[in-house]
Design an enzyme around this catalytic site. Structure first.
Site, PDB file in Angstrom:
ATOM      1  N   SER A  18       0.939  -1.309   0.034  1.00  0.00           N
ATOM      2  CA  SER A  18      -0.111  -0.070  -0.174  1.00  0.00           C
ATOM      3  C   SER A  18       1.057   1.334  -0.077  1.00  0.00           C
ATOM      4  CB  SER A  18      -0.951  -0.022   1.015  1.00  0.00           C
ATOM      5  OG  SER A  18      -2.216   0.657   1.045  1.00  0.00           O
ATOM      6  N   GLU A  37      -1.888  -2.710  -8.137  1.00  0.00           N
ATOM      7  CA  GLU A  37      -2.983  -2.863  -7.379  1.00  0.00           C
ATOM      8  C   GLU A  37      -3.524  -1.334  -6.767  1.00  0.00           C
ATOM      9  OE1 GLU A  37      -3.424  -2.958  -3.554  1.00  0.00           O
ATOM     10  OE2 GLU A  37      -1.657  -1.897  -3.774  1.00  0.00           O
ATOM     11  N   HIS A  51      -4.984  -5.446  -1.406  1.00  0.00           N
ATOM     12  CA  HIS A  51      -5.780  -5.250  -0.375  1.00  0.00           C
ATOM     13  C   HIS A  51      -6.822  -6.001  -0.538  1.00  0.00           C
ATOM     14  CE1 HIS A  51      -3.737  -1.270  -1.052  1.00  0.00           C
ATOM     15  NE2 HIS A  51      -4.264  -0.897   0.376  1.00  0.00           N
TER      16      HIS A  51
END
Length: 307
Positions: free
Chosen positions: A110, A208, A278
């Protein structure tokens, strides 16, 4: 070739840091039982519990924890408590030479993508894109496969992702080998034009994200396209895009249409559907390791990230 950090041994000590936003402390504490299961001790960064607005302490405090864990010879690897926002704020003050001289396992995803990219460029080390302690490990939803992925830190192992894990779909066929790089698309886009712009030349680009509508993904991919980053890549590993449904506009392109427009039409091997990001399970991967993407037979093989 990137430097692969030393593998973990039972009894090793892991450093825990919060390089971005304040982690959920209850979930962080719950995650520690998993480290016990792995046979690891742990040491908390001095500033893990600090709160400075939407940040886990000031930039100086979070940077101090990062540097101390790399400099401390008793720490065998570093796992991030969580992401959120803020790692890019101190990227220009990071001692990448320290990390080059003391290569260690560094694990997160992330917002941590900005740190992965920096270490990839300036420390020449393999880092790990994987689930974090407070954000993932400490939740009831943490899956067996996600747990299993930590095994790659104890034993050099080749990773194999096939449709046995999740359905995969080719955007464009072909087979390609290259170093795996990338991570969170928002963070990759925010690095464009800075010293931390991702280098995709001849590499497999992993992307992502979470909570980004198709028009936002479109904007970020367009930024990478115009910067030449997509054209330079050898192939594309498309991870999980959670909560990517259009909300603002009733009429929208779908995420699939956006991905096809930017990646499918380049004629380079590109596969979507990987449970990387995630999501649960979360298939953890070493960034900077050599990989082979087979878009014809729908598989991804990655060489070990530790030695």
């Amino acid at each position: 070739m990137k430097i692969r950090p030393k593998r973990l041994q039972q009894g090793d000590t892991i450093g825990i840091i919060a390089p971005s936003s304040p982690p959920n402390l209850e979930q962080l504490n719950r995650s520690l039982a998993f480290l016990d299961e792995l046979g690891l001790s742990y040491k908390m960064g001095k500033h893990v519990e600090n709160v400075y607005g939407y940040l886990a302490g000031t930039d100086e405090e979070r940077l101090e924890d990062l540097h101390e864990m790399f400099a401390d010879p008793s720490i065998a690897g570093i796992i991030c408590a969580g992401g959120g926002y803020g790692s890019a704020r101190y990227a220009d003050k990071i001692d990448f030479q320290l990390m080059y001289e003391c290569p260690k396992i560094f694990w997160g995803y992330s917002d941590i993508t900005f740190l992965h990219t920096g270490m990839n460029l300036y420390s020449n080390i393999v880092t790990f894109h994987g689930p974090m302690l407070a954000s993932d490990v400490g939740k009831d939803t943490f899956s067996d496969l996600s747990k299993k992925m930590f095994g790659q830190l104890f034993e050099p192992m080749e990773l194999h992702y096939t449709e046995a894990i999740s359905p995969l779909e080719p955007l464009s066929g072909g087979v390609v080998r290259g170093e795996l790089t990338g991570g969170n698309l928002s963070l990759l886009a925010s690095g464009v034009g800075t010293k931390y712009e991702v280098d995709t030349r001849g590499k497999l680009l992993l992307i992502e994200d979470i909570g980004e509508e198709p028009y936002r993904v479109d904007g970020m991919l367009n930024q990478l396209r115009q910067a030449g980053i997509l054209e330079a890549a050898a192939g594309f590993v498309i991870g999980d895009f959670k909560d990517a449904e259009p909300k603002k506009r009733k009429v929208s392109l779908s995420l699939d249409e956006v991905l096809d427009h930017y990646l499918g039409q380049l004629g380079k091997p590109a596969v979507k559907g990987f449970k990387i990001g995630h999501c649960e399970p979360h298939f953890a991967v070493p960034l900077g390791a050599e990989a082979e993407l087979d878009a014809n037979n729908l598989s991804l093989a990655i060489l070990p990230g530790v030695e």
